[in-house]
Design a protein around this motif. Structure first.
Motif, PDB file in Angstrom:
ATOM      1  N   ARG A   1      -0.633  -0.525 -10.516  1.00 35.18           N
ATOM      2  CA  ARG A   1      -0.564  -1.019  -9.138  1.00 35.18           C
ATOM      3  C   ARG A   1      -1.930  -1.411  -8.576  1.00 35.18           C
ATOM      4  O   ARG A   1      -2.016  -1.860  -7.443  1.00 35.18           O
ATOM      5  N   ASP A   2      -2.979  -1.238  -9.387  1.00 31.46           N
ATOM      6  CA  ASP A   2      -4.289  -1.685  -8.930  1.00 31.46           C
ATOM      7  C   ASP A   2      -4.721  -2.906  -9.737  1.00 31.46           C
ATOM      8  O   ASP A   2      -4.067  -3.300 -10.712  1.00 31.46           O
TER       9      ASP A   2
ATOM     10  N   LYS B   1      -2.423  -1.344  -4.732  1.00 30.40           N
ATOM     11  CA  LYS B   1      -3.471  -0.427  -4.303  1.00 30.40           C
ATOM     12  C   LYS B   1      -4.824  -1.133  -4.320  1.00 30.40           C
ATOM     13  O   LYS B   1      -4.998  -2.159  -4.971  1.00 30.40           O
ATOM     14  N   GLY B   2      -5.779  -0.537  -3.607  1.00 26.65           N
ATOM     15  CA  GLY B   2      -7.121  -1.095  -3.590  1.00 26.65           C
ATOM     16  C   GLY B   2      -7.169  -2.442  -2.901  1.00 26.65           C
ATOM     17  O   GLY B   2      -6.627  -2.626  -1.815  1.00 26.65           O
TER      18      GLY B   2
ATOM     19  N   ASN C   1      -1.287  -7.280  -0.334  1.00 25.89           N
ATOM     20  CA  ASN C   1       0.136  -6.976  -0.146  1.00 25.89           C
ATOM     21  C   ASN C   1       0.744  -8.054   0.735  1.00 25.89           C
ATOM     22  O   ASN C   1       0.396  -8.174   1.917  1.00 25.89           O
TER      23      ASN C   1
ATOM     24  N   SER D   1       0.642  -8.424  -4.731  1.00 21.53           N
ATOM     25  CA  SER D   1       1.725  -7.453  -4.551  1.00 21.53           C
ATOM     26  C   SER D   1       2.696  -7.952  -3.490  1.00 21.53           C
ATOM     27  O   SER D   1       2.284  -8.560  -2.505  1.00 21.53           O
TER      28      SER D   1
END
Length: 481
Positions: free
Chosen positions: A239-240, A262-263, A267, A285
């Protein structure tokens, strides 16, 4: 002739009209890459009864029913125009024509309303973009259904391959069967065959290669003729940016994650911040289903009233992350039996709001309860507004947003007094405002937002993929800004 006979004769007449609309809608889609909509609902590949039901549903959001006798002339007018790839809403055309006082004919009005998609203004059909699914679980299979459905003229997105870990004998047969039949979303609309020798699933004529790999580094997509592809990671394993960058292999140009990133991974909630994506961004994302459900109505409320603070409580259907029966789980409560309990758990949706709505100054908190239903959730959004308002004003605003604003594909609106969760299975909107449950007192507004956390979210994923691939075609009439 009795009144009942009159009603039945009227129904048969509308059936006949709907039948005549189907080949017109299909031809526009196949030959010109034009998707015909009715208040943001696609009419492509719909049955006679589905067309009639979609027209009747309009009364829920627009206040009055729209008949096929009203929309057919606009559809006929579209077939005479030199249209390029686009989405055209015949419901909006009919309503705006009613309000127009220039004395134009339907043909003249339609030509003006869709002028941006005709003649020298039209965009040309673009070469199809390859898509790869990494993982083939609940979201992966629904995204596959949507990609196959939207193949249309062949100029859009093309599902070329699915990457999965090997599962033993008849693995591909079992995966094809899960695509063909779904306990919640029903039968696949079309035909599916399997070529085990060539590790290929053929769905409605689309050849989809099934690639077996335990790690992204094992795959060279160019070996399968795949180039410049968008890879959709449905596993949530990485997810990063560092983890997702493993997918940037030969043949893959961009990676889209179907989970919160993440990071520094952006998003994206389509309709809200998809325009903020930089063309050279390769890792994206689509946030979570709940984030997609709450951010569009949150933006709609903040734009009109201002939001000082808020809390979201999600009542969420159980997922595969939970256990069927009590067993060990790394989370505190998710190990308890999902179909037997309401389970309090955390949600990252509230904290994710700031990534999708960076200009929102309000502090949003959130929590979640998983409940024993297999699909469709509800978010209860409790907002303190910057000014006082009334329930009627809020509902009028949200109804208008669902009909004419740039968020009309994300926000739906329903006033049915007896609506329950199963009514929203298959909804293509990110969230549906329940008018009957809405509460407003002074500067406090509580919105009840239904969402199909599987299918509605998958539709949002597809919209993001269309946007980054360059095959997200303009909609006419243009939405109100």
């Amino acid at each position: 002739m009795t009144v009942n006979d009159d009603s039945f004769t009227n129904w048969k007449h509308r059936e006949e009209i709907a039948e005549s609309m189907i080949p017109l809608i299909g031809k526009l889609h196949r030959e010109r890459d034009v998707t015909v909509l009715l208040h943001s609902r696609s009419l492509v590949n719909k049955s006679v009864v589905s067309l009639l039901k979609t027209h009747r549903f309009v009364r829920q959001i627009a206040g009055e029913e729209l008949s096929v006798t009203e929309t057919l002339p606009f559809l006929q007018a579209l077939t005479t125009l030199d249209l390029g790839p686009s989405q055209i809403d015949i419901g909006r055309l009919a309503e705006e024509y009613r309000a127009d006082d220039r004395g134009l004919s339907i043909e003249e009005f339609t030509a003006q309303a869709v002028a941006g998609a005709t003649g020298e203004n039209k965009i040309e059909c673009r070469e199809g973009r390859d898509v790869v699914l990494y993982g083939f679980g609940r979201i992966g299979r629904l995204v596959a259904r949507l990609l196959i459905e939207k193949a249309g003229s062949g100029n859009g997105l093309r599902l070329r391959a699915i990457v999965v870990r090997g599962g033993g004998d008849q693995d591909i047969v079992k995966r094809a069967s899960l695509l063909r039949r779904d306990s919640i979303h029903g039968q696949f609309q079309g035909t599916i065959t399997v070529d085990e020798a060539n590790s290929t699933i053929v769905a409605n004529g689309n050849e989809i290669k099934v690639i077996y790999a335990n790690d992204p580094s094992e795959v060279d997509y160019t070996a399968y003729g795949i180039k410049d592809a968008i890879l959709i990671d449905n596993t949530g394993k990485w997810r990063d940016r560092e983890g997702l960058s493993q997918h940037l292999r030969p043949g893959v140009d961009k990676v889209v994650l179907t989970a919160p990133g993440k990071g520094d991974v952006p998003n994206i909630v389509h309709g809200v911040n998809h325009d903020s994506l930089k063309p050279d961004e390769r890792i994206i994302s689509c946030a979570s289903c709940t984030t997609n459900a709450i951010v569009p109505p949150l933006k709609a409320m903040d734009d009109e009233y201002g939001v000082l603070r808020g809390h979201v409580e999600t009542v969420h259907s159980f997922t595969n992350d939970q256990n069927l029966l009590d067993n060990y789980h790394k989370a505190d409560r998710r190990g308890r039996s999902a179909p037997l309990n309401m389970v309090i758990t955390e949600t990252g949706a509230a904290s994710a709001v700031s990534k999708a709505l960076p200009d929102l100054k309000a502090h949003i908190t959130g929590s979640s309860i998983r409940v024993p239903v297999p699909d469709v959730s509800i978010a209860i959004l409790n907002l303190q507004l910057a000014r006082e308002t009334t329930r009627e004003e809020v509902l009028d605003h949200l109804r208008e947003v669902s009909l004419t604003s740039p968020l009309r594909r994300q926000i739906d609106f329903i006033s049915t007094p007896d609506a329950v969760s199963s009514d929203f299975i298959g909804s293509r909107h990110a969230s549906i405002v329940d008018a009957g449950a809405t509460k407003v007192e002074g500067d406090n507004a509580i919105l009840y937002l239904w969402y199909d956390n599987e299918f509605g979210y998958s539709c949002q994923v597809i919209r993001v993929v269309q946007h980054v691939s360059g095959v997200e075609y303009p909609t006419y009439p243009a939405p109100a800004v």
